[in-house]
Design an enzyme around this catalytic site. Structure first.
Site, PDB file in Angstrom:
ATOM      1  CG  HIS A 177     -34.114  65.718  73.177  1.00  0.00           C
ATOM      2  ND1 HIS A 177     -34.523  67.015  72.934  1.00  0.00           N
ATOM      3  CD2 HIS A 177     -33.301  65.793  74.271  1.00  0.00           C
ATOM      4  CE1 HIS A 177     -33.984  67.827  73.814  1.00  0.00           C
ATOM      5  NE2 HIS A 177     -33.245  67.116  74.643  1.00  0.00           N
ATOM      6  NE  ARG A 178     -36.678  61.282  66.366  1.00  0.00           N
ATOM      7  CZ  ARG A 178     -37.138  60.251  65.679  1.00  0.00           C
ATOM      8  NH1 ARG A 178     -36.526  59.884  64.549  1.00  0.00           N
ATOM      9  NH2 ARG A 178     -38.188  59.579  66.082  1.00  0.00           N
TER      10      ARG A 178
END
Length: 374
Positions: A359-360
């Site tokens: 998700h980064r």
């Protein structure tokens, strides 16, 4: 004069205290389990007889501080006995002095089975070491406390053997621990109708018979993931602290079970290769992986991964992102399911696939676009 067999049931500490004060255990009413006489019962009897009120002229040592509320003061002999926490709790519940039990665990440690098999009637006296005298040799220093790992191992009562980790298993453990601790995963699952793909595979294999090539469903999935990354290149990335690496080629790492553990040979430029080339290369790499003959350049440097457990009958699972990659596609088994097509219920071959994303680097909407494109 009564013998030990005639005396009522009493804890070892109660028996010793009664002997010190010359009390007959038969005159004391027990409050323990099944009327067993406890140390507290003897103490009350001592005080009632007046022995506790007439202090000798010589100064007496101060009594020990009372235990905290809800915690009983452990007997010194009992607290010194090596025993597992489960065995210690069970002995306390049964009113058994651990000093009377012979341990069968490592280094004589008392385990749960020892307490359960213990018969107080057959072991009336505690196993108390002789008190040291002035001529006794000095007590050896206490053994060092076990490490956290050793202490955890001591909790197992089932037989076991210790196996040294291979270098490959150490790398797998380190990388997967790093992945779960540092990568914020999110997961997206979709159901895919396989019937069109299975029909296409049958047609392609018919045309490749002369070349000795037989495409597998996994070959088609590798190609499908590579094509999806071409359509959604924002998912073909690797996160860095303040930058993203955007790849212009789809190098697909494919999870294969090797002799020393999981390994991921890489199909370079899977998006730019034909299905026949992907199939041939994957067959060679998979055989090398099973034989333990892969070279580092053959399993390092992929940009995205695919893991297929469908051949084991696994319906659906979530894989761990393979750092420093940004995503991995987990593939389950194709199975016949009832589906609705054109408002009618029909039977179709359906496969569940789950994408795990970093998700980064990849947002939910981008991950959803990739799942649709695949």
């Amino acid at each position: 004069m009564s013998t030990k067999l005639d005396t009522p049931a009493a804890s070892p500490s109660a028996r010793r205290l009664a002997e010190e004060h010359g009390l007959d255990l038969g005159s004391i009413r027990g409050t323990g389990p099944a009327g067993k006489i406890t140390k507290g019962d003897v103490t009350e009897a001592v005080e009632a007889s007046g022995q506790g009120g007439d202090a000798p002229s010589a100064p007496q040592p101060a009594p020990p501080p009372p235990p905290s509320e809800g915690v009983s003061a452990p007997d010194s002999a009992t607290s010194a006995v090596a025993a597992s926490p489960v065995a210690r709790r069970l002995a306390e519940e049964k009113g058994i002095d651990l000093a009377t039990i012979q341990g069968s665990g490592p280094k004589g440690r008392i385990v749960k089975a020892d307490v359960e098999a213990f018969d107080p009637a057959a072991n009336p006296d505690p196993i108390v070491p002789p008190k040291p005298t002035e001529t006794s040799p000095p007590v050896p220093p206490a053994s060092p406390s076990p490490s956290p790992t050793e202490a955890a191992d001591m909790e197992f009562e089932a037989p076991f053997e210790t196996q040294k980790l291979t270098n490959v298993r150490k790398v797998i453990a380190r990388r997967l621990t790093e992945a779960k601790q540092t990568i914020p995963h999110f997961y997206l699952t979709a159901d895919v109708r396989l019937d069109p793909l299975l029909d296409l595979r049958q047609q392609l294999n018919a045309s490749l018979v002369a070349d000795g090539i037989k495409l597998s469903v996994n070959d088609l999935l590798i190609k499908a993931l590579a094509r999806a990354l071409q359509r959604v290149p924002a998912c073909n990335v690797s996160y860095r602290e303040d930058t993203l690496l955007q790849f212009s080629r789809e190098d697909i790492s494919v999870a294969v079970a090797g002799p020393a553990g999981l390994i991921t040979p890489v199909i370079r430029d899977a998006g730019g290769k034909s299905l026949a080339a992907v199939s041939s290369e994957m067959g060679e790499l998979a055989q090398k992986a099973r034989d333990g003959k892969l070279q580092p350049h053959e399993y390092q440097g992929g940009t995205a991964s695919l893991s297929n457990l469908g051949m084991f009958g696994i319906k659906e699972f979530s894989a761990v992102v393979n750092p420093p990659q940004g995503m991995i596609l987990a593939v389950g088994a194709g199975e016949k399911r009832a589906v609705v097509i054109d408002d009618e219920i029909t039977l179709a071959t359906v496969m569940s696939v789950t994408g795990s994303f970093d998700h980064r680097a990849i947002d939910g909407a981008l991950g959803a676009q990739l799942m649709q494109a695949a």
